[in-house]
Design an enzyme around this catalytic site. Structure first.
Site, PDB file in Angstrom:
ATOM      1  N   LYS A  23      12.385  -3.654  63.544  1.00 51.38           N
ATOM      2  CA  LYS A  23      11.998  -2.259  63.809  1.00 51.38           C
ATOM      3  C   LYS A  23      11.150  -2.172  65.071  1.00 51.38           C
ATOM      4  CE  LYS A  23       9.574  -0.048  60.473  1.00 51.38           C
ATOM      5  NZ  LYS A  23       8.343   0.619  60.929  1.00 51.38           N
ATOM      6  N   ARG A  28      11.064  -0.383  70.832  1.00 49.19           N
ATOM      7  CA  ARG A  28      10.729  -0.721  72.220  1.00 49.19           C
ATOM      8  C   ARG A  28      11.977  -0.721  73.094  1.00 49.19           C
ATOM      9  NH1 ARG A  28       6.831  -2.395  68.889  1.00 49.19           N
ATOM     10  NH2 ARG A  28       4.741  -2.832  69.657  1.00 49.19           N
ATOM     11  N   ARG A 120      -1.828  10.766  59.663  1.00 50.11           N
ATOM     12  CA  ARG A 120      -2.330   9.457  60.146  1.00 50.11           C
ATOM     13  C   ARG A 120      -3.116   9.596  61.455  1.00 50.11           C
ATOM     14  NH1 ARG A 120       2.462   5.283  59.827  1.00 50.11           N
ATOM     15  NH2 ARG A 120       0.778   3.836  60.348  1.00 50.11           N
ATOM     16  N   SER A 165      -4.450  -3.862  67.317  1.00 49.60           N
ATOM     17  CA  SER A 165      -3.297  -3.006  67.019  1.00 49.60           C
ATOM     18  C   SER A 165      -2.279  -3.078  68.147  1.00 49.60           C
ATOM     19  CB  SER A 165      -3.760  -1.553  66.837  1.00 49.60           C
ATOM     20  OG  SER A 165      -2.660  -0.680  67.001  1.00 49.60           O
ATOM     21  N   GLN A 167       0.216  -1.208  68.403  1.00 47.90           N
ATOM     22  CA  GLN A 167       0.598   0.153  68.817  1.00 47.90           C
ATOM     23  C   GLN A 167      -0.341   0.648  69.903  1.00 47.90           C
ATOM     24  OE1 GLN A 167       0.719   2.379  65.156  1.00 47.90           O
ATOM     25  NE2 GLN A 167       2.543   1.311  64.444  1.00 47.90           N
ATOM     26  N   ASP A 312       1.956  -5.822  57.632  1.00 44.86           N
ATOM     27  CA  ASP A 312       3.079  -5.087  57.035  1.00 44.86           C
ATOM     28  C   ASP A 312       3.624  -5.773  55.781  1.00 44.86           C
ATOM     29  OD1 ASP A 312       2.872  -3.232  59.040  1.00 44.86           O
ATOM     30  OD2 ASP A 312       4.485  -4.066  60.250  1.00 44.86           O
ATOM     31  N   LYS A 339      -1.829   3.076  56.935  1.00 45.17           N
ATOM     32  CA  LYS A 339      -0.394   2.809  57.125  1.00 45.17           C
ATOM     33  C   LYS A 339       0.406   3.982  56.532  1.00 45.17           C
ATOM     34  CE  LYS A 339      -0.785  -0.969  59.369  1.00 45.17           C
ATOM     35  NZ  LYS A 339      -0.429  -0.959  60.791  1.00 45.17           N
ATOM     36  N   ARG A 343      -2.357   1.736  51.695  1.00 40.69           N
ATOM     37  CA  ARG A 343      -1.712   0.613  50.979  1.00 40.69           C
ATOM     38  C   ARG A 343      -2.683  -0.175  50.116  1.00 40.69           C
ATOM     39  NH1 ARG A 343       2.697  -1.173  55.582  1.00 40.69           N
ATOM     40  NH2 ARG A 343       4.182   0.464  55.048  1.00 40.69           N
ATOM     41  N   ARG A 384       7.550   0.308  52.302  1.00 43.45           N
ATOM     42  CA  ARG A 384       7.194  -1.060  51.900  1.00 43.45           C
ATOM     43  C   ARG A 384       6.654  -1.123  50.466  1.00 43.45           C
ATOM     44  NH1 ARG A 384       8.637  -3.490  56.440  1.00 43.45           N
ATOM     45  NH2 ARG A 384       7.900  -2.633  58.404  1.00 43.45           N
TER      46      ARG A 384
HETATM   47  C1  S3P Z   1       3.751  -2.146  64.951  1.00 46.50           C
HETATM   48  C2  S3P Z   1       2.420  -2.456  64.888  1.00 46.50           C
HETATM   49  C3  S3P Z   1       1.654  -2.500  63.637  1.00 46.50           C
HETATM   50  C4  S3P Z   1       2.567  -2.503  62.420  1.00 46.50           C
HETATM   51  C5  S3P Z   1       3.676  -1.503  62.543  1.00 46.50           C
HETATM   52  C6  S3P Z   1       4.538  -1.836  63.761  1.00 46.50           C
HETATM   53  C7  S3P Z   1       4.417  -2.141  66.278  1.00 46.50           C
HETATM   54  O1  S3P Z   1       0.817  -1.372  63.566  1.00 46.50           O
HETATM   55  O2  S3P Z   1       1.813  -2.260  61.256  1.00 46.50           O
HETATM   56  O3  S3P Z   1       4.493  -1.518  61.405  1.00 46.50           O
HETATM   57  O4  S3P Z   1       5.655  -2.117  66.327  1.00 46.50           O
HETATM   58  O5  S3P Z   1       3.697  -2.163  67.286  1.00 46.50           O
HETATM   59  P1  S3P Z   1      -0.656  -1.364  64.227  1.00 46.50           P
HETATM   60  O6  S3P Z   1      -0.516  -1.495  65.684  1.00 46.50           O
HETATM   61  O7  S3P Z   1      -1.247  -0.040  63.846  1.00 46.50           O
HETATM   62  O8  S3P Z   1      -1.382  -2.509  63.599  1.00 46.50           O
END
Ligand code: S3P
Length: 426
Positions: A23, A28, A120, A165, A167, A312, A339, A343, A384
């Site tokens: 995913k 990306r 979120r 993170s 993200q 995750d 999340k 969770r 999940r």
């Molecule tokens: C992800 C980063 C993670 C992960 C998410 C996918 C990504 O989140 O939990 O399922 O693809 O960059 P965080 O960056 O908030 O930790």
């Protein structure tokens, strides 16, 4: 909303070569293709709700997308303003990375998502982006979607993030590519590094030194991606737990990314006593290969380091904790609370419903291994959580309510699970 009823499993021995594609990498691919000069070719793109939403957004931003059912070809002549509201559905990765990508694009954009995503926190990306000149807003002073973005020129930055993170890191790297000077991003612990690997592979000037990433702005468009997306270790992990908790079971999970920032949960399961082997079969942007898992009696462990490497997988790992001898403990995992669901609370309440003794902490929980009992567990719209408790059902039978969310990341999960046991979805 559909519910699933899973029946207790008998021993099994399986090879699976159709685990859902990754995913993180699929999101990306869709986004980064917009930074390339030419046609990106993506094989094995994850055709699940989250990533198809990203692909749709990329189309709305003016990219040409051709899909022959096997390879997806994406070409772009720059990001164009869209008359559509850009809907990321359930995906935190989608909305946060698009914030970074669109902050410097010419035009006005509106990003939103489903009822869960709109609850979120977004300040973690909107604030550092605002600090470098991005014009971003949303409810609660930019913390909650819908978010609006007016592209602006961005200042070079040296940002030290308090959270590990991927993200946030990825959003800032995407912003840095269009900033007015050299930028650095430092994180407290290494988070998944697909963004750095893929953009470097496309020719971006990115250097990683331990926890610090240095990014030079793009002086020209990047080389298009030519990639086959590997299987998602987070999806594969449900079946690793299935084999680890079922006496006399074994499984081979093929073509999975073996990136070290993604397989920590398999390492944890190994520490619990499961027999796990890794075989690298190729190495392009990342090492890829097969993971074999065999049942063995499991013992309790404590998980407190490198949490972002298994964040995750903690719900599925917690099912293994429930089947282990002793008390397992998760610490330093407060990120679990933001999340797709909280969770910590969904895992704790789900396990309690199955007769397991669990203690909740602000940043984790403990699980005392015992016999799982058949119960009815609600997913709270979290894919999940839904899949983890269906895997628990292999031990004792289980009803899981609201399983439609599985389609956000793993549409063929039910088909694969039904190779192990009887699954009724209605
Ligand atoms: C992800 C980063 C993670 C992960 C998410 C996918 C990504 O989140 O939990 O399922 O693809 O960059 P965080 O960056 O908030 O930790």
């Amino acid at each position: 909303m559909n519910s699933a009823k899973v029946t207790k499993a008998s021993p099994f021995s399986l090879n699976i070569d159709t685990i859902a594609p990754d995913k993180s990498i699929s999101h990306r691919c869709a986004m980064f293709a917009m930074l390339a000069d030419g046609v990106s070719e993506i094989e094995n793109f994850l055709r699940a709700e989250d990533t198809l939403n990203s692909l749709n957004i990329v189309k709305n931003l003016g990219a040409k997308v051709e899909d022959d059912g096997n390879i997806i070809k994406i070409s772009s002549e720059g990001i164009k303003e869209s008359s559509e509201i850009l809907d990321c559905g359930n995906s935190g990765t989608g909305i946060r990375l698009f914030c970074g990508l669109l902050s410097s694009a010419e035009g006005h954009f509106v990003l939103t998502g489903d009822e869960y995503l709109r609850r979120r926190p977004m300040k973690r990306v909107t604030q550092p982006l605002r600090d470098i000149g991005a014009k971003l807003d949303g409810r609660k002073d930019g913390d909650l979607a819908p978010l609006s973005i007016r592209g602006a020129s961005l200042k070079a930055f040296h940002y030290e993030s308090k959270i590990a993170s991927a993200q946030v890191k990825s959003a800032m790297i995407l912003a840095a590519l269009r900033a007015d000077g050299i930028c650095t991003y430092t994180e407290p612990e290494l988070s998944r590094d697909h963004t750095e690997r893929m953009l470097k592979g496309m020719g971006a000037d990115i250097e990683v030194n331990g926890l610090r990433t240095t990014i030079k702005p793009m002086t020209k468009l990047l080389t298009p991606l030519k990639i086959r997306v590997p299987a998602d270790p987070s999806s594969a992990f449900f079946f690793a737990v299935a084999a680890a908790i079922t006496p006399n079971a074994s499984i081979v999970l093929e073509g999975v990314t073996l990136n070290v920032t993604r397989i920590e949960a398999f390492r944890a399961l190994e520490r619990m006593g499961a027999d796990i082997r890794y075989e690298i079969t190729q190495d392009k942007y990342e090492p890829i290969g097969n993971i074999s898992v065999k049942h063995a009696p499991l013992k309790a462990i404590t998980v407190e380091d490198n949490i972002s490497w298994l964040i995750d997988e903690l719900p599925a790992l917690s099912i293994a904790f429930a089947c282990a001898e002793g008390i397992s403990v998760v610490k330093n995992a407060e990120e679990l609370r933001v999340k797709e669901s909280d969770r910590i609370s969904t895992v704790v309440n789900g396990l309690k419903a199955c007769g397991i003794e669990v203690e909740e902490f602000h940043d984790g929980y403990s699980v005392k291994g015992a016999e799982l009992k058949e119960a009815t567990v609600n997913s709270h719209g979290d894919h999940r959580i839904a899949m983890s408790f269906m895997i628990a059902g292999l031990k004792c039978g289980m009803s899981v309510e609201d399983v439609d969310c599985v389609n956000t990341s793993f549409p063929n999960f039910f088909e694969l699970l039904s190779r192990i046991t009887k699954v009724e979805v209605k």
